[in-house]
Design an enzyme around this catalytic site. Structure first.
Site, mmCIF file in Angstrom:
data_model
loop_
_atom_site.group_PDB
_atom_site.id
_atom_site.type_symbol
_atom_site.label_atom_id
_atom_site.label_comp_id
_atom_site.label_asym_id
_atom_site.label_seq_id
_atom_site.Cartn_x
_atom_site.Cartn_y
_atom_site.Cartn_z
ATOM 1 N N SER A 50 -4.450 13.917 -15.415
ATOM 2 C CA SER A 50 -4.626 12.569 -13.821
ATOM 3 C C SER A 50 -4.709 11.657 -14.553
ATOM 4 C CB SER A 50 -5.793 13.335 -13.062
ATOM 5 O OG SER A 50 -6.547 12.387 -13.486
ATOM 6 N N ASP A 82 -0.110 13.325 -15.688
ATOM 7 C CA ASP A 82 0.101 13.752 -14.607
ATOM 8 C C ASP A 82 0.027 12.843 -12.837
ATOM 9 O OD1 ASP A 82 0.502 16.153 -12.612
ATOM 10 O OD2 ASP A 82 -1.076 16.515 -12.442
ATOM 11 N N HIS A 83 1.010 13.500 -12.541
ATOM 12 C CA HIS A 83 0.876 12.463 -11.077
ATOM 13 C C HIS A 83 0.347 11.044 -10.982
ATOM 14 C CE1 HIS A 83 1.946 15.356 -8.188
ATOM 15 N NE2 HIS A 83 1.015 16.166 -8.472
ATOM 16 N N GLY A 210 -0.242 22.828 -7.599
ATOM 17 C CA GLY A 210 -1.139 23.590 -6.862
ATOM 18 C C GLY A 210 -1.261 25.094 -7.137
ATOM 19 N N GLY A 211 -0.889 25.325 -8.071
ATOM 20 C CA GLY A 211 -1.422 26.422 -8.847
ATOM 21 C C GLY A 211 -2.368 27.393 -8.467
ATOM 22 N N LEU A 232 -2.250 23.990 -13.373
ATOM 23 C CA LEU A 232 -3.523 24.468 -12.970
ATOM 24 C C LEU A 232 -4.396 23.235 -13.423
ATOM 25 C CD1 LEU A 232 -3.352 27.856 -14.965
ATOM 26 C CD2 LEU A 232 -3.261 27.691 -12.166
HETATM 27 ZN ZN LIG Z 1 0.447 18.315 -8.959
#
Ligand SMILES: [Zn+2]
Length: 287
Positions: A50, A82-83, A210-211, A232
């Protein structure tokens, strides 16, 4: 092995009807658990981070853990951001040798999301780094971005086509299809038909965000329809905290930190194993 590009990994998984797990790492020990688990099962894996975690440790530190551990593995390992909503962090990660980045412009108006995504696509292509883009709003909390229940917005099919046309070599595409970040409070309503149409029409590997909390059948159904990257995050973060904290609460040995680090590693690795195994078997036989 050195770090691998994410795109060939995902293209190969997509062609075989399989998926690669993308697990959000937090520190060296959580990275070790992910790479050890993938090596044990003989599958490729994506370590992703993140933006908040990158800012905490620095892009070079994170790259050094992943590169060191990947070096001792015979399986493909990619390092993905990520994001991310800011271009400066994306550039910092690319400079530090990361192999993939996500630009998340999903909170922007469509035209602005497309314009900023394509500008970032151009320089990631030039740098030989894979890009993930998002359309629509995936529910829940990612970093400090909150999408409240009922505000999730499914991706618009025509807008997805426009993204794919503008960025034909996008590494992986993240249209919102009804899944959410965090722990699900109710039954997730996955828009399988929309996923089907987007995957077929774009030909791009799709990312399943959103796993954590989806059932095996839901995973198989998504993978079979083209989700070649399955994220995940929440479960790994939970195992990171509980794996250390719960064991220490039962058996306090303040002078023996390695006992707890090993317990933490085992908790994370054991928890990931069935998922990495399921994703590598793929979506065949899905209901
Ligand atoms: Zn995500």
């Amino acid at each position: 092995m050195p770090l691998t590009q994410m795109s060939p990994m995902l293209r190969s998984a997509l062609a075989k009807g399989r998926a690669v797990a993308a697990v959000n790492i937090i520190d060296f020990n959580s990275t070790r658990a992910v790479i050890d688990c993938a090596r044990e099962l003989g599958v490729p894996v994506i370590t992703q981070v993140s933006t908040k975690t990158v800012k905490h440790w620095g892009a070079k530190s994170v790259a050094s853990w992943v590169k060191t551990l990947a070096q001792d593995s015979d399986q493909d390992v990619a390092l993905h951001l990520d994001h991310c909503t800011d271009e400066a962090t994306i550039r910092t990660c690319i400079d530090a040798g990361w192999t993939a980045v996500m630009f998340d412009g999903s909170k922007l108006p469509f035209a602005e999301n497309l314009a900023r995504s394509t500008a970032i696509y151009d320089f990631t292509q030039a740098a030989g780094v894979d890009l993930e883009c998002e359309i629509g709003a995936i529910g829940g909390v990612e970093d400090d971005k909150v999408v409240k229940d009922g505000e999730e917005m499914l991706a618009n099919f025509d807008e997805c086509l426009e993204f794919a046309r503008a960025m034909p070599r996008m590494g992986v595409f993240a249209p919102a299809i009804g899944t959410a970040h965090g722990f699900y409070k109710g039954e997730p309503k996955i828009a399988y038909d929309l996923l089907d149409r987007i995957a077929k029409a774009t030909g791009l590997p799709i990312a399943l965000h959103g796993g954590t909390g989806l059932t095996d059948d839901q995973f198989r159904n998504c993978i079979w329809r083209g989700c070649a990257k399955v994220n995940l995050s929440t479960m790994h973060k939970r195992d990171f905290i509980e794996g250390f904290g719960a064991v220490y609460a039962r058996d306090r040995r303040p002078g023996e930190p390695l006992v707890y680090l090993e317990a933490q590693h085992k908790t994370m690795r054991d928890s990931l194993r069935p998922f990495l195994s399921l994703f590598s078997l793929g979506g065949k036989g899905a209901a």
